[in-house]
Design a protein around this motif. Sequence first.
Motif: not given
Length: 417
Positions: A121, A132, A170, A173, A177, A182, A184, A220
């Motif tokens: 991050t 991220r 994932t 991730l 969130h 964020d 991604l 993402v």
Amino acid sequence: MSRLMHTSDWHLGRTLYRHSRDEEFDAVLAEIVSIAQESKPDLIVHSGDLFDSSRSSSREKLRAMRVLDQLAAVAPTVVLAGNHDSPDDFELLRYLTGPARGRGLFFMDRFREPEDGGVLTFDACGGTQRIRLAAMPYVHPNRFWERSMVFGTTHADYAVAMRELQARLTAALFEGHDPERDVLVFAAHVFISGTQPSSRRHKGDCERHYPMSAADLPPVDYAALGHIHAPQPVAGVRAASARYAGSPLQLDFGEAGEAKSVVIVDANPGRPIRVLPRPLTGGRPLATFNGTLEELSARAGEYAGTFLKAVITGAEGDAHLGRKVAEIVPDAVLISAEPAQETSLGSALDADLDEEPDLPDAFRAYLTERRVSSGVAQDAVSAFTHLLGELDEEEPPPVPAEELLRAALADPWTEAS
């Protein structure tokens, strides 16, 4: 707005028919640094194949570190190991230059679980946003080989196992969130089926490392991909955008004519992202000419400053062909100058469809089709014919290793009690 810079597949140390590319690498890497300094990204991602060989020289490592240090001075820089890179070298560089050393460099030597650094991050926009990143360096098929497998890992085994690894990344991730904050990113060195390698040779190299489906990429904002040298977007993905940044130089003649670039990605959480390739021009173009010497003279300006392969029509038996081509295009680096061959593989093999072609003749026709020079082709055919003759002998010549093995089996050594 968060900003990412994506580069890939530098292949430092690559030569072209023994011609050094060092000056070109220095020029194009300086371009990449300049683009980073001008665009001021929040994060820089290199998606693999930093080096051309897993046994890269100290000089190539020094070239890489000088440039990566300059990039890390602009923004945190994450470098994934590709299939050409040495995980052990990356592990050493990770130890010497990692975040613990305050350098802002993150070398991803091998697949790591999320809790072991597989998900990172980074602050963006002065801390108001975050990027991220889930990192997937090249994963060798042997990782998934099991002793119970008679023939090793299959394409299907590899795809299933890779999906499992990606699923773990994932999940981490998306854990915690914040959709308002964020951005991604998934970075991977992988071959996505349906994408276009630069040449048949590169396509075969990619397929040996097993393709993945575009649909397997996680949902993402951006997937930063490495392994394919032709810069291109990837269709059919769940990600908002997925792209191969490509190599910064035309590395072989399969890449001739390709426009090279790095990628700038602008993203705001919850909004469409903007992907902007930035051109790179520091590399020497690769070019192939087919035609007469007169036609080459008329178009000489097109080939100035290139690495040139010339195939000249009407020049059979001209011992000075290379010199003539070099005089016409003095600013080109001449890789080869060969006379055009009239005989085709098809005509050689189709002469009598009811009769199996003679193997030496078929081999000679193949070499002609591949534009191998007549002298080299004749030597190769002669060696091939000699080998065929040895195979036809009733009693093949002895093999030294086989003789030694027979002797050992006839008089085995036993350990003294």
